[in-house]
Design an enzyme around this catalytic site. Structure first.
Site, PDB file in Angstrom:
ATOM      1  N   HIS A 110       1.295   8.294 -30.772  1.00  0.00           N
ATOM      2  CA  HIS A 110       2.100   7.902 -29.618  1.00  0.00           C
ATOM      3  C   HIS A 110       3.426   8.649 -29.698  1.00  0.00           C
ATOM      4  O   HIS A 110       3.664   9.423 -30.613  1.00  0.00           O
ATOM      5  CB  HIS A 110       2.370   6.384 -29.658  1.00  0.00           C
ATOM      6  CG  HIS A 110       1.198   5.540 -29.251  1.00  0.00           C
ATOM      7  ND1 HIS A 110       1.121   4.920 -28.038  1.00  0.00           N
ATOM      8  CD2 HIS A 110       0.051   5.223 -29.905  1.00  0.00           C
ATOM      9  CE1 HIS A 110      -0.016   4.250 -27.943  1.00  0.00           C
ATOM     10  NE2 HIS A 110      -0.691   4.409 -29.076  1.00  0.00           N
TER      11      HIS A 110
ATOM     12  N   HIS B 100      -1.211   6.266 -24.001  1.00  0.00           N
ATOM     13  CA  HIS B 100      -0.168   6.102 -22.987  1.00  0.00           C
ATOM     14  C   HIS B 100       0.040   7.418 -22.260  1.00  0.00           C
ATOM     15  O   HIS B 100       0.323   8.445 -22.876  1.00  0.00           O
ATOM     16  CB  HIS B 100       1.137   5.627 -23.644  1.00  0.00           C
ATOM     17  CG  HIS B 100       1.056   4.208 -24.124  1.00  0.00           C
ATOM     18  ND1 HIS B 100       1.629   3.773 -25.286  1.00  0.00           N
ATOM     19  CD2 HIS B 100       0.443   3.131 -23.562  1.00  0.00           C
ATOM     20  CE1 HIS B 100       1.380   2.464 -25.421  1.00  0.00           C
ATOM     21  NE2 HIS B 100       0.659   2.062 -24.396  1.00  0.00           N
TER      22      HIS B 100
ATOM     23  N   GLU C  59       3.095  10.030 -22.727  1.00  0.00           N
ATOM     24  CA  GLU C  59       3.453  10.503 -24.074  1.00  0.00           C
ATOM     25  C   GLU C  59       2.746  11.824 -24.364  1.00  0.00           C
ATOM     26  O   GLU C  59       1.867  11.923 -25.220  1.00  0.00           O
ATOM     27  CB  GLU C  59       3.117   9.405 -25.094  1.00  0.00           C
ATOM     28  CG  GLU C  59       3.928   8.137 -24.822  1.00  0.00           C
ATOM     29  CD  GLU C  59       3.428   6.891 -25.560  1.00  0.00           C
ATOM     30  OE1 GLU C  59       2.557   7.020 -26.437  1.00  0.00           O
ATOM     31  OE2 GLU C  59       3.909   5.787 -25.243  1.00  0.00           O
TER      32      GLU C  59
ATOM     33  N   GLU D  67       4.585   7.332 -34.190  1.00  0.00           N
ATOM     34  CA  GLU D  67       5.429   7.498 -33.006  1.00  0.00           C
ATOM     35  C   GLU D  67       6.110   8.846 -33.184  1.00  0.00           C
ATOM     36  O   GLU D  67       7.032   9.001 -33.981  1.00  0.00           O
ATOM     37  CB  GLU D  67       6.457   6.364 -32.892  1.00  0.00           C
ATOM     38  CG  GLU D  67       5.860   4.992 -32.601  1.00  0.00           C
ATOM     39  CD  GLU D  67       5.410   4.818 -31.147  1.00  0.00           C
ATOM     40  OE1 GLU D  67       5.629   5.710 -30.322  1.00  0.00           O
ATOM     41  OE2 GLU D  67       4.824   3.752 -30.845  1.00  0.00           O
TER      42      GLU D  67
HETATM   43  O1  0X9 Z   1       4.304  -0.451 -27.448  1.00  0.00           O
HETATM   44  C1  0X9 Z   1       3.389   0.265 -27.877  1.00  0.00           C
HETATM   45  O2  0X9 Z   1       2.234   0.198 -27.478  1.00  0.00           O
HETATM   46  C2  0X9 Z   1       3.703   1.286 -28.962  1.00  0.00           C
HETATM   47  N1  0X9 Z   1       4.935   1.958 -28.689  1.00  0.00           N
HETATM   48  S1  0X9 Z   1       5.054   2.989 -27.412  1.00  0.00           S
HETATM   49  O3  0X9 Z   1       6.453   3.375 -27.244  1.00  0.00           O
HETATM   50  N2  0X9 Z   1       4.258   4.326 -27.749  1.00  0.00           N
HETATM   51  O4  0X9 Z   1       4.501   2.372 -26.242  1.00  0.00           O
HETATM   52  C3  0X9 Z   1       3.824   0.635 -30.304  1.00  0.00           C
HETATM   53  C4  0X9 Z   1       3.154  -0.669 -30.560  1.00  0.00           C
HETATM   54  C5  0X9 Z   1       3.337  -1.040 -31.990  1.00  0.00           C
HETATM   55  N3  0X9 Z   1       3.425  -2.408 -32.269  1.00  0.00           N
HETATM   56  C6  0X9 Z   1       4.551  -3.166 -32.140  1.00  0.00           C
HETATM   57  N4  0X9 Z   1       5.619  -2.707 -31.588  1.00  0.00           N
HETATM   58  N5  0X9 Z   1       4.534  -4.390 -32.628  1.00  0.00           N
HETATM   59 ZN    ZN Z   2       2.584   4.794 -26.710  1.00  0.00          ZN
END
Ligand code: 0X9
Ligand code: ZN
Length: 309
Positions: free
Chosen positions: A194, A66, A69, A270
């Site tokens: 992330h 991303h 980040e 994260e």
């Molecule tokens: O949404 C995402 O891709 C990830 N979080 S972010 O804030 N870095 O974008 C995490 C994805 C993890 N999986 C779930 N949330 N189910």
């Molecule tokens: Zn991310």
């Protein structure tokens, strides 16, 4: 080259990686795994130990999926730096390299990363064109060709930030990474960095169900969280991705790696901070302390996993 302690642009980061690889010598190899949509080379650095007898298991690390980040690629670059500089000096580094070959990709999304520097600080996706002229980019962490894609847990709309692409695995960046990972022998660990939240996420990501490796993943994740807290990194939480973030996500690299490679020790960090502000815009003055407090999480995680089938 010196350790990275600032948020540099893509060309500067790329040059840094080239220099580190050449200064590292025989223990390092740079592998071009293919080009991004805009033609930037995606470079994986392979780091090994001197005492390499071949046939080791492998760890893969990805950062910068991303664009916004920024702490992710800078942390991953600090990881590269430590693995190169501190081998034979720091006992954790030595152990981690004597047991694994490391494959590290600091920028899964180089185009988006550069765009977040030049144009839009909060850009998330890649820079691929879509069927809508005014809407650019696919969320690479919704584009991995894993199952669960039929569930409506990623966006099918090109104008949204979590657009999963025209079809699973459609993006060049995804294709390059998938092809590369399928060719890595004895992949044992997959780490994805992330931000933000201070969480260690374990699969599944597309549904709130544990995998058959749940307790082993949870144990290793908890050990890492405790180590980071002990290093003054504050509280980290560990658990199912969807449960902690309260949304499911299909097409993540986490789910894909778990389902399609030998690696069962798969984790998404994260990274700090825990909330917004500052959220994605973590000041440069915080980089060193975040690296120093997160690093024990990585070493502890790996030490917990070594020799676990
Ligand atoms: O949404 C995402 O891709 C990830 N979080 S972010 O804030 N870095 O974008 C995490 C994805 C993890 N999986 C779930 N949330 N189910
Ligand atoms: Zn991310």
């Amino acid at each position: 080259a010196d350790v990275l302690r600032s948020y540099v642009t893509h060309p500067v980061m790329d040059h840094w990686l080239e220099r580190m690889a050449s200064e590292c010598g025989d223990r390092c190899t740079l592998i071009n795994i293919g080009q991004s949509f805009e033609g930037r080379e995606m470079k994986v650095i392979k780091i090994t130990s001197n005492s390499s007898t071949g046939n080791k298991s492998a760890v893969f690390v990805e950062g910068g999926a991303h664009a916004r980040e920024w702490i992710s690629p800078v942390f991953v670059n600090n990881l590269i730096y430590k693995l190169i500089i501190e081998y034979g000096v720091d006992s954790s580094v030595t152990l981690m390299l004597d047991n694994y070959d490391w494959y590290i990709l600091p920028l899964v999304n180089p185009d988006g990363y550069q765009y977040s520097h030049n144009n839009e600080r909060y850009w998330r996706k890649n820079r691929a064109t879509t069927i809508f002229r005014d809407c650019v980019g696919v969320d690479l962490n919704r584009n991995f060709p894993s199952f669960g894609m039929s569930d409506p847990v990623y966006s099918k709309h090109p104008c949204e930030d979590t657009y999963g692409g025209p079809f699973p695995g459609s993006e060049r960046e995804t294709k390059n990474l998938v092809k590369f990972l399928l060719g890595v022998d004895k992949l044992h660990v997959f780490l994805s960095f992330h931000s933000y939240s201070k969480m260690i996420l374990i699969p599944w990501s597309h549904k709130m169900k544990p995998t058959t490796h749940h307790s082993a993943l949870k144990t290793a994740g908890m050990a890492a969280a405790n180590a980071m807290e002990a290093a003054n990194g504050g509280k980290w939480v560990v658990g199912l991705a969807g449960e902690l973030l309260s949304y499911n996500a299909a097409g993540t690299s986490l789910d894909w790696a778990y389902a399609n490679t030998e690696a069962k020790f798969v984790f998404t960090f994260e990274m700090p901070p825990s909330r917004s502000p500052p959220g994605f815009v973590l000041p440069e003055s915080s980089i060193k302390s975040v690296v120093d407090t997160t690093w024990p999480g990585v070493t502890t995680l790996i030490k917990t996993i070594i020799n676990t089938p």
